[in-house]
Design an enzyme around this catalytic site. Structure first.
Site, PDB file in Angstrom:
ATOM      1  CE  LYS A  41      -4.152  -1.763   2.282  1.00  0.00           C
ATOM      2  NZ  LYS A  41      -5.037  -1.690   3.451  1.00  0.00           N
ATOM      3  NE  ARG A  90     -14.702  -4.001   6.290  1.00  0.00           N
ATOM      4  CZ  ARG A  90     -13.785  -3.298   5.649  1.00  0.00           C
ATOM      5  NH1 ARG A  90     -13.917  -1.986   5.540  1.00  0.00           N
ATOM      6  NH2 ARG A  90     -12.740  -3.872   5.093  1.00  0.00           N
TER       7      ARG A  90
HETATM    8  O1  PNS Z   1      -5.526  -2.417   7.507  1.00  0.00           O
HETATM    9  P1  PNS Z   1      -4.857  -3.424   6.622  1.00  0.00           P
HETATM   10  O2  PNS Z   1      -4.036  -2.731   5.550  1.00  0.00           O
HETATM   11  O3  PNS Z   1      -5.815  -4.445   6.067  1.00  0.00           O
HETATM   12  O4  PNS Z   1      -3.830  -4.191   7.582  1.00  0.00           O
HETATM   13  C1  PNS Z   1      -3.049  -5.262   7.071  1.00  0.00           C
HETATM   14  C2  PNS Z   1      -1.836  -5.443   7.986  1.00  0.00           C
HETATM   15  C3  PNS Z   1      -1.006  -4.169   7.973  1.00  0.00           C
HETATM   16  C4  PNS Z   1      -2.320  -5.727   9.396  1.00  0.00           C
HETATM   17  C5  PNS Z   1      -1.035  -6.648   7.474  1.00  0.00           C
HETATM   18  O5  PNS Z   1      -0.635  -6.408   6.169  1.00  0.00           O
HETATM   19  C6  PNS Z   1       0.187  -6.881   8.355  1.00  0.00           C
HETATM   20  O6  PNS Z   1       0.033  -7.501   9.376  1.00  0.00           O
HETATM   21  N1  PNS Z   1       1.360  -6.337   7.953  1.00  0.00           N
HETATM   22  C7  PNS Z   1       2.537  -6.344   8.787  1.00  0.00           C
HETATM   23  C8  PNS Z   1       3.681  -7.102   8.142  1.00  0.00           C
HETATM   24  C9  PNS Z   1       3.435  -8.575   8.275  1.00  0.00           C
HETATM   25  O7  PNS Z   1       3.498  -9.154   9.349  1.00  0.00           O
HETATM   26  N2  PNS Z   1       3.069  -9.188   7.152  1.00  0.00           N
HETATM   27  C10 PNS Z   1       2.641 -10.539   7.128  1.00  0.00           C
HETATM   28  C11 PNS Z   1       1.243 -10.602   7.697  1.00  0.00           C
HETATM   29  S1  PNS Z   1       0.320 -11.870   7.014  1.00  0.00           S
END
Ligand code: PNS
Length: 159
Positions: A41, A90
């Site tokens: 993102k 959701r």
């Molecule tokens: O609000 P979002 O963008 O849906 O959150 C997604 C998020 C940031 C929680 C997820 O991408 C994440 O945990 N990222 C941190 C890095 C990580 O641990 N990646 C592997 C997770 S499966």
């Protein structure tokens, strides 16, 4: 004492996120909110801004702490002695996205993900809609707290 980690991008935090975090704070003794970075993102707000907006929005919850999570989520969860990750759903589309992440995180460290159903009255609330509606000068008052709405409009004015 049971601790949950509630992770998200919070770009920005919405009433939907706040609802899920409040639900987690009723179940767990301690909730650690992880303001995380999804590398796929491009963020509208900086890390510090996402953290500050979330902290201000959650200040009324005494058992909730908020931190930036610069690492893998599972490493953050371990560093904060978390017993579970809590995510809000959701609907089915969210589950479709969350299931592989939950399985990956459990595979990496055996930490479980607990899903909490969001308030159906907030099922339409998403950070992406907040930014899109505001960009077209629509009202976002029902989607985010007042200080978050002000920050979104300020950011749009300088972009
Ligand atoms: O609000 P979002 O963008 O849906 O959150 C997604 C998020 C940031 C929680 C997820 O991408 C994440 O945990 N990222 C941190 C890095 C990580 O641990 N990646 C592997 C997770 S499966």
């Amino acid at each position: 004492m049971k601790t949950a980690v509630c992770p998200g991008s919070f770009d920005p935090i919405t009433f939907g996120h706040i609802d899920v975090i409040q639900r987690a704070a009723q179940i767990f003794d301690r909730v650690v909110v992880a303001v995380a970075t999804n590398l796929a993102k491009n963020y509208f707000f900086s890390d510090e801004e996402r953290l500050q907006l979330a902290a201000q929005s959650l200040a009324h919850l005494p058992n909730v702490e908020i931190y930036l999570a610069p690492s893998l989520l599972v490493d953050f969860a371990k560093a904060h002695q978390a017993d579970a990750i809590v995510k809000g759903l959701r609907g089915g589309a969210d589950f479709f996205n969350e299931e592989p992440m939950a399985l990956l995180n459990r595979n990496l460290t055996e930490i479980e993900t607990v899903f909490v159903l969001a308030d159906p009255a907030l099922a339409h609330v998403a950070s992406s809609y907040v930014k899109e509606v505001a960009a077209y000068h629509g009202s976002i008052d029902k989607l985010v707290p007042e200080h978050v709405a002000a920050a979104v409009y300020n950011k749009l004015a300088v972009k």
